[in-house]
Scaffold this active site. Structure first.
Site, PDB file in Angstrom:
ATOM      1  N   GLY A   1       8.430   3.982  -0.016  1.00  0.00           N
ATOM      2  CA  GLY A   1       9.243   5.117   0.385  1.00  0.00           C
ATOM      3  C   GLY A   1      10.678   4.938  -0.057  1.00  0.00           C
TER       4      GLY A   1
ATOM      5  CE  LYS B   1       6.546   3.848   7.618  1.00  0.00           C
ATOM      6  NZ  LYS B   1       6.781   5.243   8.106  1.00  0.00           N
TER       7      LYS B   1
ATOM      8  CB  VAL C   1       3.774   0.854   3.732  1.00  0.00           C
ATOM      9  CG1 VAL C   1       2.711   0.635   4.814  1.00  0.00           C
ATOM     10  CG2 VAL C   1       4.758   1.929   4.160  1.00  0.00           C
TER      11      VAL C   1
ATOM     12  CB  VAL D   1      -0.967   0.025   1.211  1.00  0.00           C
ATOM     13  CG1 VAL D   1      -2.011  -1.073   1.102  1.00  0.00           C
ATOM     14  CG2 VAL D   1      -0.205  -0.094   2.532  1.00  0.00           C
ATOM     15  N   GLY D   2       2.167   1.124   0.075  1.00  0.00           N
ATOM     16  CA  GLY D   2       3.008   2.314   0.094  1.00  0.00           C
ATOM     17  C   GLY D   2       4.437   2.005  -0.279  1.00  0.00           C
TER      18      GLY D   2
ATOM     19  CG  ASP E   1       8.133  17.176   4.857  1.00  0.00           C
ATOM     20  OD1 ASP E   1       8.002  18.162   4.108  1.00  0.00           O
ATOM     21  OD2 ASP E   1       8.342  16.033   4.434  1.00  0.00           O
TER      22      ASP E   1
END
Length: 572
Positions: free
Chosen positions: A186, A206, A191, A183-184, A300
């Protein structure tokens, strides 16, 4: 068969009325270890090693040991003849360093965790045992009761308790989780939507490249994220369920927030109605304030950092940069870019229509497809003092929220240009380029109170709103009751088929979705090539964590009613 240590724990846990902790979380007062001369009087419960009987086991109930005396150990005179005459060089510098202070805190929490969890487990076990004994006692009094069967049930219960105790001693591992889908993505890892096999908990797992983090000295950011996630039970922040490590990776198993991020919502709606924008920005302020209450500044913030839960409410995530400073590489890259644009010629800033600005902003995002996912980052939401590497405080997060409110209402950020360089230039000259948008008929797109809030958020530090209380007193929030936000019906509620529905996240089997991460993959490959695979990764001290509900055999009796979580790490 109870071990010797378990018997001693049972004796000490017979009555918890004397257990107390002072304000620093350490045993104190007339608590567990009283400062008084007393005589040892330890009574062994009769028949503790006898064979269990379901009718009337001799070891239950336990003898009341609330007044059990413990010897005070006398300390002999210490020989200090060989003690060092002075402290080692740089002792105070090392003792007061952030790294040392964190390890000290982790160590304190470890011992508090150890004893509280031990008592919690023993109390819970006693309750379970009492229930089983009462049941067996009732069954034994029935006509035609089968004594052999009752003994078998008792033995089966003891075996289950043995298994529970074994599970408590096991460290979390990667193989404990079933990977469902990605789902992610980086710069340092991926993730996954995952499920813990034994507890069936659904989580976002993660997985970070450990050697790469050590190589780039980025472990501080990971530890910060782990510490923040374990320090609070705030409903506004994503919760950590498990944290563990092996030789190759660091793992953070967090609660899965299935509604996708706020960026996806903005893409699908283009812009929000004023009432809807007010609801979401109110919840965002609550989430950011929860982080500030812990003593952290996010630094951020962007729409991707706000997730939408199953009920449609906001949760804040991704705290890696809240450690105190943004990576030098990222800051230097942005500072260089800010310097370069001073020498570039840009058309004089002219007022454009909302539609033109929105079209230009969307074209830039499509043209530079990795714009939002860049490892360096975009300047759309970051306060100028952060980009310039100047001193700043927590109100830089307010600047970011002001930019997000602006974008929510008109569909583009306040300083967006036709190119990234132009965006930097607009930000550098923000006092001239921050304009109140106008509709095609000349009417202001923002109400007076909306514009008043935005200009108090996107402002010089001295003129910026200074606290959450100041924010709540703004007329823009006159109709908002911040204490009841999470009980309100949100403008959008995710339509989910199951607890593992990942439909609101990017599809990592789709080429179109993968194109968004081109820069991330390219940079990740470059960095991975720098890592020596033969290098041995160090262990991160105080990284492992297991949330209380995930601890086998505990009921949480000692922690009921606490407003904050138990930020307990495990020292392995």
């Amino acid at each position: 068969m109870l071990s010797k240590s378990e018997k001693n724990v049972d004796l000490l846990a017979g009555n918890m009325s004397n257990l107390s902790f002072d304000g620093h979380g350490t045993p104190g007062g007339t608590g567990l270890f009283p400062n008084q001369n007393i005589t040892k009087r330890r009574t062994r419960p009769a028949g503790i090693n006898d064979s269990p009987s379901p009718v009337k086991p001799s070891f239950f109930p336990y003898e009341d040991t609330s007044n059990m005396d413990i010897d005070e150990v006398s300390q002999p005179d210490m020989d200090v003849s060989n003690s060092p005459k002075k402290l080692p060089p740089k002792f105070y510098e090392r003792a007061t360093s952030n790294k040392t202070q964190r390890v000290v805190s982790v160590c304190k929490m470890y011992f508090l965790e150890h004893y509280c969890d031990m008592f919690d487990y023993v109390i819970s076990r006693r309750q379970r045992t009492k229930q089983v004994l009462e049941y067996l006692q009732q069954q034994s009094q029935l006509p035609n009761s089968d004594q052999i069967k009752l003994n078998e049930e008792w033995s089966s219960y003891l075996q289950r308790e043995h298994q529970v105790l074994r599970k408590r001693r096991l460290k979390p591992k990667n193989r404990d989780f079933e990977m469902i889908t990605q789902v992610g993505q980086g710069g340092y890892g991926q993730v996954y939507l995952a499920r813990k096999k034994d507890t069936k908990e659904v989580c976002a797992l993660k997985i970070l490249n450990k050697k790469l983090l050590f190589k780039l000295n980025e472990t501080k950011h990971v530890l910060t994220e782990r510490d923040i996630l374990t320090t609070t039970r705030s409903e506004w922040l994503v919760k950590l369920l498990y944290a563990f490590q092996d030789l190759q990776s660091l793992y953070l198993a967090m609660e899965f927030v299935p509604g996708g991020d706020f960026r996806t919502l903005l893409i699908n709606t283009r812009c929000l109605k004023s009432g809807h924008a007010r609801f979401y920005i109110s919840e965002m302020f609550c989430a950011v304030n929860a982080l500030h209450d812990l003593g952290y500044t996010h630094r951020d913030l962007k729409p991707e950092n706000f997730l939408i839960d199953a009920k449609g409410h906001i949760k804040l995530t991704d705290f890696g940069l809240a450690a105190g400073t943004i990576s030098n590489e990222r800051i230097e890259s942005m500072k260089i870019r800010l310097e370069k644009i001073k020498d570039l010629e840009f058309p004089a800033f002219t007022e454009k229509s909302i539609e033109d600005r929105r079209k230009m902003y969307n074209q830039l995002r499509e043209k530079e497809i990795n714009y939002a996912n860049s490892m360096v980052g975009s300047p759309d939401y970051m306060a100028l003092e952060v980009l310039e590497g100047k001193k700043y405080d927590f109100t830089v997060d307010y600047w970011s929220l002001g930019c997000m409110l602006f974008e929510s209402l008109v569909g583009y950020t306040p300083f967006s240009g036709s190119s990234t360089n132009e965006t930097y230039d607009n930000l550098r000259r923000w006092k001239q380029t921050l304009r109140r948008p106008r509709q095609s008929d000349g009417r202001a797109a923002f109400s007076d109170r909306t514009w008043d809030l935005i200009t108090r958020l996107i402002a010089d530090p001295i003129n910026r709103l200074r606290s959450f209380e100041h924010v709540k007193r703004m007329s823009y929030f006159a109709d908002i009751n911040f204490s009841t936000l999470r009980s309100m019906i949100p403008p959008f509620t995710p339509q989910l088929d199951s607890e593992t529905d990942a439909g609101y996240f990017d599809d990592f089997t789709s080429e179109a979705d993968m194109a968004k991460y081109a820069d991330v993959f390219k940079r990740q490959d470059k960095l991975t090539a720098m890592v020596d695979d033969s290098a041995v990764s160090s262990k991160l001290v105080g990284f492992t964590f297991r949330h209380r509900n995930g601890k086998q055999g505990s009921s949480g009796i000692l922690f009921n009613g606490l407003e904050h979580s138990d930020p307990f790490s495990t020292f392995y």
